[in-house]
Design an enzyme around this catalytic site. Sequence first.
Site: not given
Length: 251
Positions: A144, A157
């Site tokens: 990501s 995260y």
Amino acid sequence: MKDAFGTPQSLLILGGTSDIALATARRLIARRTRTVWLAGRPSPALENAAVHLRGLGAETHTISFDAIDSESHEAILGKVFAEGDIDMVLLAFGVLGDQANDERDPAAAARVAQTNYTGAVSSALVCARALQAQGHGSLVVLSSVAAERARRSNFIYGSSKAGLDTFTQGLGDALHGTGAHVMLVRPGFVRTSMTAGLPESPLATTPEAVATAIELGLRRRSETVWVPGSLRLVMAALRHVPRAVFRRLPL
């Protein structure tokens, strides 16, 4: 084996209900892929995904897989590779977590890290060893842009993805020259069931766009793919913003 255009004939998806993974499977089935393994926790969603892919013409199997149960990975994934060569493994599982809640609940934060990082490390190493033994095949890992720099809004995260991102880069170097290929994919905000209800970020994209980038990356045998590609420049700039300024940005 992959065809002359780099399209795999067999595909193993870790995270078999992932919107991005299923969009990738649909795209590859439309080209050449004929066998798909969907690994995930047993659920109606996993079975529905298998039925959908069978309807597109792929021989599709489901296999019970729990990212957090690292001790089971070798046995479970070993059975898949024992059935025949796998041309592509797509590591697509992950959880976003709830940043505000997880900051108050360390156990919940640890589950995010265990799923996104330690579970990925364990399963990726099992698959990498199998691909190396085959002498061919690609391991595609969904990271990501959140891995690039910690942000106040999602640093739990993001830190788990940063660990996975660094691990995948090293694994790619370790497998270089063995015939096995490792490709890291860094999407930005993707409109999926996982992000439903969240404020949309600039340069938001779709699972289909990520699937297109993955297919192109396979053909080029890329090592890193950004989706959309313009995020590479954006994140390069953000990486150099002074911390005192960065923490004031609405990120």
